[in-house]
Design a protein around this motif. Structure first.
Motif: not given
Ligand code: MN
Length: 290
Positions: A271-276
């Motif tokens: 995924v494009i997770g926390p903090l991109l």
């Protein structure tokens, strides 16, 4: 180094794995019958039937002539499993032996010999470690072999890792992302243990080949693991993660409903997770992790 250094190191690896006394004794004695005047009968008299059986098994594996070719890999592994008889400890000692040989392989100056040993290790001992669930040994063996067989490719991946780290500071973000993930799950009432790690050059290279991506396209170097208490919560965690973060298409894999043939179970997603940051996430229960 004195000859005893190698068997002592093998015994220490086995002790670290928390194996039993007989395995550790076998680690100390594994080369005696092959390399000294001590006979199997001597070993039996001094250390008992079980240790003698284990030492004999390890000696026999060392004597099997393996052919290095990908098609023969399955056959070689079967041979080894047959030769270990009914005691898995034979293979565990042999893997510890090979791991220490690989850790010290730079003392071999003959490049051809080094490459031959690395290929055998990569095609035979690494898959065998995976097959019996020794993930850490598998990873270490693969990465050492990769450095011997494809030093240039490994080096360019290491350099790419460094430039990603500089550009995005990804490795410094690990604790922050762990925190974010944990909070995201907690807000939804899900208790989870989250950990993060840097990927290895070898696993990255395998993925590059599999997905046909170039070194410039390589963007993710860190991976995270979410551990929860039961299967239902694995899918809940996945649901929360997919609704919170943008999922990268075609990355989801469900090894819970379809385990790997070594019994491995987990959910995998990217995924494009926390903090991109683009991150790979594995979700599993404590039992699966053990
Ligand atoms: Mn040895």
């Amino acid at each position: 180094e004195p000859y005893i250094a190698h068997p002592l190191s093998v015994a220490a690896i086995l002790a670290d794995l928390r194996l039993d006394l007989e395995s550790i004794v076998t680690g100390l004695l594994h080369d005696t019958v092959e390399d000294t005047y001590v006979t199997l009968e001597d070993v039996r008299r001094e250390f008992g039937d079980t240790v003698a059986l284990l030492v004999d098994g390890v000696t026999k594996i060392s004597q099997i002539k393996f052919r290095n070719s990908v098609e023969k890999q399955g056959e070689n592994i079967r041979k080894m499993i047959v030769s270990m008889g009914k005691d898995v400890r034979v293979v565990l000692v042999k893997l510890a032996d090979r791991l220490h040989n690989m850790r010290t392989i730079d003392f071999i100056s003959n490049q051809e010999k080094k490459k031959r040993i690395a290929l055998e290790t990569l095609e035979l001992y690494a898959p065998l470690s995976e097959r019996i669930g020794m993930q850490q040994i598998k990873t270490e063996l693969q990465d050492i072999c990769f450095g011997i067989l494809n030093p240039d490719i490994r080096e360019s991946i290491v350099q790419r890792f460094k430039s990603i780290e500089l550009e995005s500071g990804q490795n410094k973000l690990i604790p922050q992302i762990i925190n974010e993930l944990q909070k995201t799950l907690e807000v939804q009432g899900l208790k989870a243990e989250v950990s993060g790690r840097k990927k290895t050059p070898y696993s990255t290279w395998m993925k590059m080949k599999q997905k046909n991506i170039s070194i410039e396209q390589l963007s993710d170097i860190i991976a995270f693991r979410v551990i929860v208490n039961n299967v239902e919560n694995c899918y809940r965690a996945l649901g929360i993660i997919h609704t919170t973060y943008k999922m990268i298409p075609d990355t989801f894999q469900d090894f819970i409903s379809t385990p790997k043939n070594n019994g491995y179970q987990s959910l995998h997603t990217v995924v494009i997770g926390p903090l991109l940051q683009k991150v790979e996430i594995q979700i599993r229960t404590y039992k699966m992790h053990d």
